[in-house]
Design a protein around this motif. Structure first.
Motif, PDB file in Angstrom:
ATOM      1  N   GLU A 179     -13.889   1.133 -12.673  1.00 33.54           N
ATOM      2  CA  GLU A 179     -14.622   1.650 -11.510  1.00 33.54           C
ATOM      3  C   GLU A 179     -16.083   1.260 -11.683  1.00 33.54           C
ATOM      4  OE1 GLU A 179     -16.318   2.704  -8.490  1.00 33.54           O
ATOM      5  OE2 GLU A 179     -14.161   3.082  -8.416  1.00 33.54           O
ATOM      6  N   PHE A 180     -16.521   0.253 -10.903  1.00 35.82           N
ATOM      7  CA  PHE A 180     -17.839  -0.333 -11.114  1.00 35.82           C
ATOM      8  C   PHE A 180     -18.883   0.149 -10.108  1.00 35.82           C
ATOM      9  CE2 PHE A 180     -16.106  -4.382 -13.408  1.00 35.82           C
ATOM     10  CZ  PHE A 180     -15.663  -3.572 -14.443  1.00 35.82           C
TER      11      PHE A 180
ATOM     12  N   ILE B   8     -23.337  -4.239 -15.528  1.00 37.47           N
ATOM     13  CA  ILE B   8     -22.449  -5.069 -14.717  1.00 37.47           C
ATOM     14  C   ILE B   8     -23.248  -5.777 -13.633  1.00 37.47           C
ATOM     15  CG2 ILE B   8     -20.468  -5.041 -13.151  1.00 37.47           C
ATOM     16  CD1 ILE B   8     -19.526  -2.527 -14.737  1.00 37.47           C
ATOM     17  N   GLY B   9     -23.094  -7.090 -13.563  1.00 37.80           N
ATOM     18  CA  GLY B   9     -23.834  -7.889 -12.596  1.00 37.80           C
ATOM     19  C   GLY B   9     -23.039  -8.289 -11.375  1.00 37.80           C
TER      20      GLY B   9
ATOM     21  N   LEU C 231     -18.798 -10.832 -17.931  1.00 33.50           N
ATOM     22  CA  LEU C 231     -17.808  -9.783 -17.708  1.00 33.50           C
ATOM     23  C   LEU C 231     -16.409 -10.135 -18.224  1.00 33.50           C
ATOM     24  CD1 LEU C 231     -17.262  -6.982 -16.584  1.00 33.50           C
ATOM     25  CD2 LEU C 231     -16.945  -8.003 -14.316  1.00 33.50           C
ATOM     26  N   PRO C 232     -15.882 -11.335 -17.970  1.00 33.91           N
ATOM     27  CA  PRO C 232     -14.527 -11.629 -18.461  1.00 33.91           C
ATOM     28  C   PRO C 232     -14.379 -11.455 -19.974  1.00 33.91           C
ATOM     29  CG  PRO C 232     -15.199 -13.268 -16.854  1.00 33.91           C
ATOM     30  CD  PRO C 232     -16.410 -12.439 -17.141  1.00 33.91           C
TER      31      PRO C 232
ATOM     32  N   ARG D  91     -14.864  -2.969  -6.220  1.00 33.50           N
ATOM     33  CA  ARG D  91     -15.303  -4.353  -6.173  1.00 33.50           C
ATOM     34  C   ARG D  91     -16.371  -4.569  -7.249  1.00 33.50           C
ATOM     35  NH1 ARG D  91     -15.865  -4.598   0.345  1.00 33.50           N
ATOM     36  NH2 ARG D  91     -16.444  -2.428   0.002  1.00 33.50           N
ATOM     37  N   ARG D  92     -17.353  -5.418  -6.979  1.00 30.73           N
ATOM     38  CA  ARG D  92     -18.407  -5.742  -7.949  1.00 30.73           C
ATOM     39  C   ARG D  92     -17.829  -6.342  -9.231  1.00 30.73           C
ATOM     40  NH1 ARG D  92     -21.722  -1.984 -10.110  1.00 30.73           N
ATOM     41  NH2 ARG D  92     -23.402  -3.497 -10.192  1.00 30.73           N
TER      42      ARG D  92
END
Length: 361
Positions: free
Chosen positions: A7-8, A57-58, A65-66, A86-87
């Motif tokens: 949950e971003f 988180i960008g 992120l991966p 999303r994001r």
């Protein structure tokens, strides 16, 4: 079973609140939950997840992120990865989970149309894709073209203890300074065009002439806030329309409203409508998106076609004028939420989906 939730979202808006409820429901069922969320996000402060991992988180283009998700999945070894937002959660989460050979579930909460080719690419790595309403489910099946066996509908839920009817108006008076004899109309949602604030504001000059004791309370924040405030000022309505910002104490204030209006042009399901219904607050809402899953017109509240100014105005006139109608809707709406949209029911449905993807993996 161990579920890793992605949950971003930074704020505890509708989607993040649903993740909070789901984690609480799963925890009650003895399921371990790991929450991956942004640093200092609001959900990180209220969740009951066993473990919270906070990341900078960008968004979708965050090249780090991966690798970070891969390392986190490797460390905690979840049974299922569940992407909620999303994001980057929806785009990166599925592909990393597939690479790590961990079953993945994605919940989609909006009914807006995506480019079909892009959507198919995004949803491809997920073992199950969940729509929160009939409208979202139709979008996944008929526009995106996902096979029926991968698409599920699980309605959002409401904590009916947190959102319960008020016996008197105290907190709302304290926050707004309004006399308890005034008729309060709430609108709850981000200040973005699809939430329909502009349509409501078009109705207000005539509404306040007929009902000078009415006041409109706007809960939320967003990019259109200054524009909407200027709109109110230009119409000479500043004494009757109050902007209260994003409130973390909405569950205390919502039950003390006399009416909630939800004029959305697009809507996945309508968490604000659910909160009002659970709180015993009469509701007037558009029929956008999946809202009609929640209530039946003239049974649990009043509805109007999205964008129909006269339909909205007439519904408000009727609701303000008829106290007996409001009392009937209060009872029927809360009963509807308690019976059909409980956290327990949502949690059990997700457990069924988790078990299904685990059996298939």
């Amino acid at each position: 079973m161990r579920i890793m939730h992605l949950e971003f979202g930074r704020h505890l808006y509708g989607g993040a609140a649903q993740v909070r409820y789901l984690i609480e429901g799963l925890d009650d069922c003895g399921i371990e939950n790991i929450l991956i969320c942004p640093v200092n996000s609001e959900i990180s402060k209220v969740t009951c997840a066993t473990k919270v991992v906070e990341l900078s988180i960008g968004g979708d283009l965050d090249w780090r992120l991966p690798t970070r998700l891969k390392n986190i999945i490797s460390l905690y070894e979840p049974s299922v990865v569940h992407a909620h937002s999303r994001r980057g959660a929806d785009t990166v989460g599925g592909w990393v989970s597939r690479y790590m050979e961990v079953p993945a579930v994605l919940t989609r909460r909006v009914d807006n149309r995506e480019a079909a080719l892009w959507a198919r690419l995004k949803y491809f790595p997920y073992d199950a894709v969940v729509g929160i309403s009939s409208a979202v489910e139709r979008e996944l099946l008929h526009h995106v073209g996902l096979p029926a066996y991968r698409v599920h509908k699980v309605s959002s839920a409401m904590d009916t203890k947190r959102y319960s009817p008020a016996t008197e108006r105290t907190r709302l008076t304290e926050v707004t300074g309004l006399d308890s004899s005034l008729f309060t109309i709430g609108i709850v949602g981000q200040f973005i065009s699809r939430k329909g604030h502009a349509l409501l504001f078009e109705c207000l000059p005539e509404l306040f002439v007929r009902f000078p004791h009415a006041r409109v309370l706007c809960f939320g924040q967003g990019p259109l806030e200054n524009e909407l405030k200027k709109n109110v000022l230009n119409k000479g309505l500043s004494s009757h329309v109050i902007f209260l910002g994003f409130r973390t104490d909405l569950s205390d204030l919502m039950p003390e409203l006399d009416l909630l209006v939800h004029p959305a042009r697009q809507e996945g399901l309508g968490v604000a409508v659910m909160e009002a219904m659970s709180s015993g607050v009469p509701v007037i809402t558009s029929t956008a998106g999946g809202i009609t899953d929640l209530l039946e017109n003239k049974v649990h509240g009043l509805t109007f076609e999205s964008g129909d100014k006269s339909g909205l105005f007439n519904a408000m006139v009727l609701m303000i004028s008829d106290e007996e109608l409001r009392v009937r809707f209060r009872t029927a709406a809360r009963k509807r939420i308690q019976e059909q949209f409980s956290v327990e029911k949502m949690s059990h449905r997700y457990i069924e989906i988790y078990n299904q993807v685990l059996r298939s993996s």
